[in-house]
Each structure stands twice: as structure tokens, then as C-alpha cells.
Design an enzyme around this catalytic site. Structure first.
Site, short mmCIF file in Angstrom:
data_model
loop_
_atom_site.label_atom_id
_atom_site.label_comp_id
_atom_site.label_asym_id
_atom_site.label_seq_id
_atom_site.Cartn_x
_atom_site.Cartn_y
_atom_site.Cartn_z
CB CYS A 91 4.44 -3.50 -3.67
SG CYS A 91 4.10 -5.20 -3.50
CG HIS A 357 9.01 -2.28 -0.65
ND1 HIS A 357 8.45 -1.46 -1.47
CD2 HIS A 357 8.70 -3.68 -0.91
CE1 HIS A 357 7.89 -2.29 -2.36
NE2 HIS A 357 7.73 -3.56 -1.98
CB CYS A 387 7.44 -9.18 -7.53
SG CYS A 387 8.26 -8.74 -5.83
#
Length: 401
Positions: A91, A357, A387
């Protein structure tokens, strides 16, 4: 001696809902949209001098395979002589792309680069591995949209393979983040994103995507994921994902989305040569590892490492774009870093809970949104952090010029 590195332009597509308008667009075509926009917005640049296109992408199991950065730059009309490379830090891939370009320019190996990220989670394929032996049976089909796949048994044995929502509940348990606080955090994200959309804030950073159809073209110009009419009562009614005693819900977690973003980075020499306008300088990037079961706390050591390197305190930043993978980890990180839950500096235009996201895009989106917010507010420094699955954190700092 490292050189200054400037961000000279930054754009993104709208963020599409899972199965929404952008689900009709391949990842390579989607990534080409902001790349092409950067070329059109900067006609004075000799794009044959572009040293590299760095794109982050987390999946790469489907249409984003075989180096989506190279595919996208060609589809965008950049010269064949321009190389491209795809990076994967899950991510944080888009942010890592920016940091990699920054480091290459800072050390003098490059002068001009584009960096960003892309993800089409709607189009993530199902995949099946080959059998270990001839005529093998019992092969498992894996959904590549998000989370673990083709798990190494040793990883499972040594570290566990908690799904992402479970890691968020682990953080909530370990750092004592209540359901009520998570829902309040999620509501703020939705409300701030709604206000930003209404004020036209995102129009400054979004380039529309044209969807070709049999009945004509459709222009996608706005983020599809925000739900600004959400209420605390509605959030409280949602059932926890991991059982009645847990606190993570679909309402206090980020979305599963589609999108792409890209930024132009340049040395001072390239700025002058190509007539670019520097908008911010990149100050640095830092990464850190944490236990995979609490991957959401990763921004804390990454930010602390970056602050030490830059000799700055957290209050030196006028805007903090913290990726809201989950409200639980967002709150835990803020509290560990000494930032108030409802700080106006943090995600002032909403975060991933509201906006969505798209994994490989999100890190680039955080940086460019921080840039636009600094310009709008007159702030000086911005911090973007997030994160990373399997237990990491990444942080990147910029300064408006």
C-alpha cells in the site's frame, strides 16, 4: 552532497468505488491518464530527457502485470526512449516511487523523473497456482484484491497471517482504541471530505477520466467513495468484521478502490532547463518495520526515524496526511506521535476512510494532497505517512517553495 529535489506538478484521477465507474478501465490505461495530463500541462518540457517513470502498484497479478509503468508511459504517448519501472511496497508503493525518484535525483544520477502509482482493485483477478506434481489436484483459487495469497507455511508458522481487518483489531486491542473513538474518527473523515468536495478543493488535483461506451463517452470527474451524509448512529449500527467483541467495521475502515496519480520531480538544473515551476522540495523519506500482526502502527517508527534524520519535531508540520487504512491504527499512530485525535492539521480534507484506498496509488495521493493543502493554506511543511501490509511504515516530508 545531496542536491535539492523539487515537485513541479502533481495530478491524480478521481478515486472510483469498487465496481464503480473506473472499474471499466484497465490499470495501465488508468495510469496513463495522469501521465498524459502532466505532459499536456508542461508543454515546455523536452520529455525525451525524462530519466525514468517510477510507478507503484501493489497487485500486478492481472492487467497491471509485466511492468505497468512501462506500459502506461507508452500509452500516455511519452517517447519510446523513456524507461519505466514498477515498484511494490504494497500500500505504500506510490509513496516509495516518489522517494525512489527523489533519491536518484538527489544523488545526481537523474535530473527529471515522474513518480506515482496506480491500482485497479475492481479488476484484480482470481488466480490459481500450478500443481506441485503432475496430475496434482486440489489447487486453490486466490482472490488477489487485497491481503495474503500463496502463503509461505513458514511465514504462517512464525508470524501468523492475520487478515488486514484483524491486524486493525489487534492495534485497537494493544493500544486501547475504543469503537466510539474509531467511529468518531471515521465521521470526521467523511465530513471533511464532503466539505472539501463541496468547496472544489479536489478539482485542483484531479484530471478527469473518459469512459468509452456504446452509447457515448462518460466523464468521471469526482471521487466516488465519500459518504458525507454518514452519521454516528449509522456507523454505530454496523457489525464488527471480526466478531461481536471487536471494533473494526466497514464504516471505520478504508475502501477498496481504483485510481492513479503522478508527480513531476526535478533537480534545480532541470527546473531551469525545462522552464518548470517548483512547488515544493522533498525533504526526505524513511521506512521502518513492525510486527506484521500490528502492521497499522508502522507509521510511528517511520515518522520518528524521519524526524530524527531531518532534526524536526512533529509540530514543525502544517499538514499531516496520514493514510486511514483503519481508524484504529490511525488513532493509535496519532496518539503515539503526540498529535490530537481531531487535529485540524491531520487529513483536513478527509482521508482514505472517506476518499478510498487504491493501494498502489494512495501514497502518491497523500503527497500531492499535502502539496495542494500547503498551497491553499500557506503552510510550509507537509508530512505524508502510511502503514504497510506485512508490518512496515513509510513517511515522506515536503516543504513548500
Amino acid at each position: 552532497m545531496s542536491r535539492e529535489v523539487f515537485i513541479c506538478d502533481a495530478v491524480r484521477t478521481p478515486i472510483g468505488r469498487f465496481g464503480g465507474s473506473l472499474s471499466a478501465v484497465r490499470a495501465d490505461d488508468l495510469a496513463a491518464v495522469p501521465l498524459k495530463a502532466l505532459v499536456e500541462r508542461n508543454p515546455g518540457v523536452d520529455w525525451s530527457a525524462l530519466d525514468e517513470v517510477f510507478l507503484g502498484c501493489a497487485n500486478q497479478a492481472g492487467e497491471d502485470n509485466r511492468n505497468v509503468a512501462r506500459m502506461a508511459l507508452l500509452l500516455a504517448g511519452l517517447p519510446e526512449s523513456v524507461p519505466g519501472v514498477t515498484l511494490n511496497r504494497l500500500c505504500a508503493s506510490g509513496m516509495d516511487a516518489i522517494g525512489t525518484a527523489f533519491r536518484a535525483i538527489a544523488c545526481g544520477e537523474m535530473e527529471l523523473a515522474i513518480a506515482g502509482g496506480v491500482e485497479s482493485m475492481s479488476r484484480a483477478p482470481y488466480v490459481m497456482g500450478k500443481a506441485d506434481s503432475a496430475f496434482g489436484r486440489g489447487q486453490k483459487i486466490e482472490d488477489t484484491t487485497i491481503g495474503w495469497r500463496f502463503v509461505n507455511p513458514l511465514m504462517k508458522e512464525q508470524y501468523g497471517i492475520d487478515p488486514m481487518p484483524q491486524t486493525a483489531d489487534n492495534v485497537a486491542d494493544d493500544y486501547r482504541v475504543s469503537r466510539a473513538d474509531q467511529d468518531a474518527f471515521a465521521l470526521r473523515s467523511q465530513q471533511r471530505a464532503g466539505r472539501a468536495q463541496e468547496a472544489g478543493f479536489f478539482a485542483e488535483e484531479i484530471v478527469p477520466v473518459t469512459i468509452r461506451g456504446r452509447k457515448g463517452d462518460t466523464l468521471v470527474e469526482h471521487d466516488e467513495h465519500p459518504r458525507p451524509d454518514t452519521t454516528l448512529e449509522a456507523l454505530a449500527r454496523l457489525k464488527p468484521v471480526n466478531g461481536p467483541e471487536k471494533t473494526v467495521t466497514a464504516g471505520n475502515a478504508s475502501g477498496v478502490n481504483d485510481g492513479a496519480a503522478a508527480l513531476v520531480l526535478a533537480s534545480a538544473e532541470a527546473v531551469e532547463k525545462h522552464g518548470l515551476t517548483p512547488r515544493a522540495r522533498v525533504l526526505g523519506m524513511a521506512s521502518a518495520g513492525v510486527a506484521p500482526r500490528i502492521m497499522g502502527i508502522g507509521p510511528v517508527p517511520a515518522v520518528r526515524k524521519l524526524l530524527r534524520r531531518l532534526d524536526l519535531a512533529i509540530d514543525a508540520f502544517d499538514v499531516i496526511e496520514l493514510n486511514e487504512a483503519f481508524a484504529s491504527q490511525g488513532l493509535a499512530c496519532l496518539r503515539e506521535l503526540g498529535v490530537a485525535d481531531d487535529s485540524e492539521k491531520v487529513n483536513p480534507n478527509g482521508g482514505a476512510i472517506a476518499l478510498g484506498h487504491p493501494l498502489g496509488m494512495s501514497g502518491a495521493r497523500l503527497v500531492l494532497t499535502a502539496l495542494h493543502q500547503l498551497e491553499k493554506s500557506g503552510g510550509r511543511r507537509g508530512l505524508a505517512t502510511m502503514c504497510v501490509g506485512v508490518g512496515q511504515g513509510l513517511a515522506l516530508a515536503i516543504e513548500r517553495v
